[in-house]
Enzyme design. Structure first.
Site, PDB file in Angstrom:
ATOM      1  N   HIS A 122      -1.201   0.054  -9.978  1.00 16.18           N
ATOM      2  CA  HIS A 122      -1.922  -0.874  -9.086  1.00 16.18           C
ATOM      3  C   HIS A 122      -2.393  -2.119  -9.852  1.00 16.18           C
ATOM      4  O   HIS A 122      -3.577  -2.442  -9.860  1.00 16.18           O
ATOM      5  CB  HIS A 122      -3.107  -0.174  -8.399  1.00 16.18           C
ATOM      6  CG  HIS A 122      -3.546  -0.887  -7.142  1.00 16.18           C
ATOM      7  ND1 HIS A 122      -3.980  -0.237  -6.016  1.00 16.18           N
ATOM      8  CD2 HIS A 122      -3.605  -2.210  -6.838  1.00 16.18           C
ATOM      9  CE1 HIS A 122      -4.289  -1.122  -5.079  1.00 16.18           C
ATOM     10  NE2 HIS A 122      -4.062  -2.339  -5.568  1.00 16.18           N
ATOM     11  N   ARG A 151       0.854  -1.185   0.000  1.00 21.93           N
ATOM     12  CA  ARG A 151       0.000   0.000   0.000  1.00 21.93           C
ATOM     13  C   ARG A 151       0.889   1.234   0.000  1.00 21.93           C
ATOM     14  O   ARG A 151       1.943   1.243   0.638  1.00 21.93           O
ATOM     15  CB  ARG A 151      -0.917   0.036   1.237  1.00 21.93           C
ATOM     16  CG  ARG A 151      -2.142  -0.862   1.131  1.00 21.93           C
ATOM     17  CD  ARG A 151      -3.124  -0.385   0.064  1.00 21.93           C
ATOM     18  NE  ARG A 151      -4.319  -1.200  -0.050  1.00 21.93           N
ATOM     19  CZ  ARG A 151      -4.507  -2.190  -0.928  1.00 21.93           C
ATOM     20  NH1 ARG A 151      -3.549  -2.514  -1.776  1.00 21.93           N
ATOM     21  NH2 ARG A 151      -5.646  -2.856  -0.972  1.00 21.93           N
TER      22      ARG A 151
HETATM   23  P1  NDP Z   1      -1.901 -11.033   5.170  1.00 22.01           P
HETATM   24  O1  NDP Z   1      -2.790 -10.482   6.228  1.00 22.01           O
HETATM   25  O2  NDP Z   1      -2.010 -12.481   4.813  1.00 22.01           O
HETATM   26  O3  NDP Z   1      -0.375 -10.780   5.575  1.00 22.01           O
HETATM   27  C1  NDP Z   1       0.033  -9.580   6.150  1.00 22.01           C
HETATM   28  C2  NDP Z   1       1.429  -9.761   6.698  1.00 22.01           C
HETATM   29  O4  NDP Z   1       1.857  -8.531   7.261  1.00 22.01           O
HETATM   30  C3  NDP Z   1       1.476 -10.798   7.814  1.00 22.01           C
HETATM   31  O5  NDP Z   1       2.690 -11.513   7.759  1.00 22.01           O
HETATM   32  C4  NDP Z   1       1.429  -9.928   9.067  1.00 22.01           C
HETATM   33  O6  NDP Z   1       2.017 -10.509  10.211  1.00 22.01           O
HETATM   34  C5  NDP Z   1       2.255  -8.752   8.613  1.00 22.01           C
HETATM   35  N1  NDP Z   1       1.972  -7.576   9.440  1.00 22.01           N
HETATM   36  C6  NDP Z   1       0.802  -6.921   9.612  1.00 22.01           C
HETATM   37  N2  NDP Z   1       0.952  -5.900  10.480  1.00 22.01           N
HETATM   38  C7  NDP Z   1       2.245  -5.934  10.865  1.00 22.01           C
HETATM   39  C8  NDP Z   1       3.011  -5.160  11.769  1.00 22.01           C
HETATM   40  N3  NDP Z   1       2.475  -4.134  12.451  1.00 22.01           N
HETATM   41  N4  NDP Z   1       4.303  -5.481  11.934  1.00 22.01           N
HETATM   42  C9  NDP Z   1       4.856  -6.519  11.269  1.00 22.01           C
HETATM   43  N5  NDP Z   1       4.197  -7.299  10.396  1.00 22.01           N
HETATM   44  C10 NDP Z   1       2.900  -7.003  10.208  1.00 22.01           C
HETATM   45  O7  NDP Z   1      -2.100 -10.111   3.887  1.00 22.01           O
HETATM   46  P2  NDP Z   1      -1.852 -10.491   2.349  1.00 22.01           P
HETATM   47  O8  NDP Z   1      -0.522 -11.131   2.238  1.00 22.01           O
HETATM   48  O9  NDP Z   1      -3.015 -11.186   1.786  1.00 22.01           O
HETATM   49  O10 NDP Z   1      -1.844  -9.033   1.691  1.00 22.01           O
HETATM   50  C11 NDP Z   1      -0.908  -8.048   2.075  1.00 22.01           C
HETATM   51  C12 NDP Z   1      -1.289  -6.718   1.444  1.00 22.01           C
HETATM   52  O11 NDP Z   1      -1.008  -6.719   0.049  1.00 22.01           O
HETATM   53  C13 NDP Z   1      -2.773  -6.360   1.508  1.00 22.01           C
HETATM   54  O12 NDP Z   1      -3.133  -5.858   2.758  1.00 22.01           O
HETATM   55  C14 NDP Z   1      -2.899  -5.327   0.417  1.00 22.01           C
HETATM   56  O13 NDP Z   1      -2.663  -4.053   0.963  1.00 22.01           O
HETATM   57  C15 NDP Z   1      -1.766  -5.670  -0.553  1.00 22.01           C
HETATM   58  N6  NDP Z   1      -2.267  -6.118  -1.859  1.00 22.01           N
HETATM   59  C16 NDP Z   1      -1.881  -5.427  -2.981  1.00 22.01           C
HETATM   60  C17 NDP Z   1      -2.304  -5.824  -4.234  1.00 22.01           C
HETATM   61  C18 NDP Z   1      -1.825  -5.113  -5.455  1.00 22.01           C
HETATM   62  O14 NDP Z   1      -2.279  -5.404  -6.565  1.00 22.01           O
HETATM   63  N7  NDP Z   1      -0.909  -4.175  -5.357  1.00 22.01           N
HETATM   64  C19 NDP Z   1      -3.180  -6.993  -4.417  1.00 22.01           C
HETATM   65  C20 NDP Z   1      -3.513  -7.654  -3.181  1.00 22.01           C
HETATM   66  C21 NDP Z   1      -3.066  -7.220  -1.954  1.00 22.01           C
HETATM   67  P3  NDP Z   1       1.416 -11.845  10.876  1.00 22.01           P
HETATM   68  O15 NDP Z   1       1.770 -12.946   9.886  1.00 22.01           O
HETATM   69  O16 NDP Z   1       2.133 -11.969  12.150  1.00 22.01           O
HETATM   70  O17 NDP Z   1      -0.066 -11.632  10.979  1.00 22.01           O
END
Ligand code: NDP
Length: 321
Positions: free
Chosen positions: A284, A236
């Site tokens: 995007h 993001r």
């Molecule tokens: P997930 O929820 O599966 O994974 C998020 C990861 O981020 C997890 O490993 C989580 O940790 C970690 N995380 C969250 N908050 C923190 C923090 N404060 N500190 C450290 N680590 C943190 O999400 P997805 O993998 O499905 O998607 C990730 C993002 O990708 C989406 O939120 C979206 O914004 C973006 N996206 C972009 C797209 C594009 O076309 N550009 C398409 C689809 C998604 P933990 O494992 O411990 O929970």
């Protein structure tokens, strides 16, 4: 018993999803009355459901559905997007919120991330953009010599980490909770972030946008990375402090940023990112939800809910993702 499902997204989404959702509900043995909101409907006289009749609400969290309080009997709100930062903090949303984890979206993200990592690793631009006749025979290093760090090793980040590891890149991951993934160096916490950044010759951002991750890539964190590092951001836009990144690009601390997501989208045409020689903007498109596989995920969750099984990919409202 018939289950009432309301679809709230764009008209284009309805055209793409209607048939796929009906197919997926039938495959799960669900009897569903699927109707669009007036905004999603192809015609003014297309029948819809009143909020009080809705068992499940499928939506894109684009802000069009702002008040969830009339959905008294709704058992879950199912997002078609992975990123739920525009909907998770909504105080009227008291129903369980499910985010999208779509195997095809994961596949697309792995391809985008792998492609752009390889572009920077191999220095492809040097040759693609310079066909001047100058003979500069410099072979790129091997992948095993190019450490890559991924911030966020969830559904998308872990799949990218494993794909890059499969190409021999040494991969480090960072997440909120501690993780053990064979072959990946996993860190968590603030100190873990410094450790993960120290080796990041290529950094991939796949964190969700929450109050804890906004501006996480700022001047301090950029300075912790190796000089000349590359950043890929398909997560993001607001994960990055834009002014700090531009300074780091100007000073050479960061040699290139490939950015797919932005604070304001579409990225305004006068934004410095468009004209900066060390920035690549993609609009995007890193990945997107694909209707056939996403519809199967939605249908599976509704079946689970109807059978009293826990929902998959439930959003933790306190954490914001
Ligand atoms: P997930 O929820 O599966 O994974 C998020 C990861 O981020 C997890 O490993 C989580 O940790 C970690 N995380 C969250 N908050 C923190 C923090 N404060 N500190 C450290 N680590 C943190 O999400 P997805 O993998 O499905 O998607 C990730 C993002 O990708 C989406 O939120 C979206 O914004 C973006 N996206 C972009 C797209 C594009 O076309 N550009 C398409 C689809 C998604 P933990 O494992 O411990 O929970």
């Amino acid at each position: 018993m018939t289950i009432n499902v309301l679809f709230s997204a764009s008209r284009r989404d309805w055209n793409v999803y209607e048939t796929e959702l009906l197919k997926a509900f039938a495959a799960q043995g669900l009897s569903v009355d699927l109707r669009p909101t007036p905004r999603s409907a192809p015609r003014d006289d297309t029948p819809t459901h009143a909020p009080r009749e809705v068992d499940y609400l499928i939506c894109t969290p684009d802000g069009a559905m702002a008040d969830f309080s009339p959905f008294h009997r709704t058992k879950a709100v199912l997002s078609l997007w992975a990123g739920v930062e525009n909907i998770a903090p909504n105080p009227t949303l008291t129903q369980p919120l499910v985010r999208m984890v779509d195997p095809s979206m994961t596949e697309g993200m792995v391809e985008w991330v792998t492609g752009h990592v390889l572009r920077h690793h191999l220095g492809t631009d040097r040759h693609v953009l310079d066909q001047s006749g100058a003979w500069r025979p410099e072979a790129p290093p091997l992948a095993r010599e190019r450490p890559v760090t991924i911030l966020g090793i969830g559904a998308l980040g872990q799949a990218c980490a494993e794909a890059l590891q499969g190409l021999n890149f040494p991969v480090t991951g960072w997440s909120r909770s501690q993780k053990t993934i064979p072959g990946i160096d996993c860190y968590d916490g603030a100190q873990g972030l410094s450790m993960a950044l120290q080796s990041a010759e290529i950094l991939v951002l796949l964190l969700p946008l929450t109050s804890a991750t906004e501006n996480i890539i700022n001047a301090r964190r950029l300075a912790e990375m190796p000089k000349g590092a590359v950043i890929l951001n398909p997560g993001r836009g607001a994960l990055i402090d834009d002014a700090d990144l531009l300074s780091a690009l100007d000073s050479g601390q960061i040699s290139h940023a490939t950015l797919d997501v932005f604070r304001i989208e579409p990225l305004p045409s006068d934004h410095r990112y468009w004209s900066h020689p060390q920035v690549t903007v993609t609009p995007h498109i890193a990945s997107e939800t694909r209707a056939p596989s996403a519809s199967r995920m939605v249908a599976e969750n509704i079946r689970r809910s109807e059978n009293g099984e826990p929902l998959l990919n439930l959003v933790n409202r306190d954490a914001g993702y």
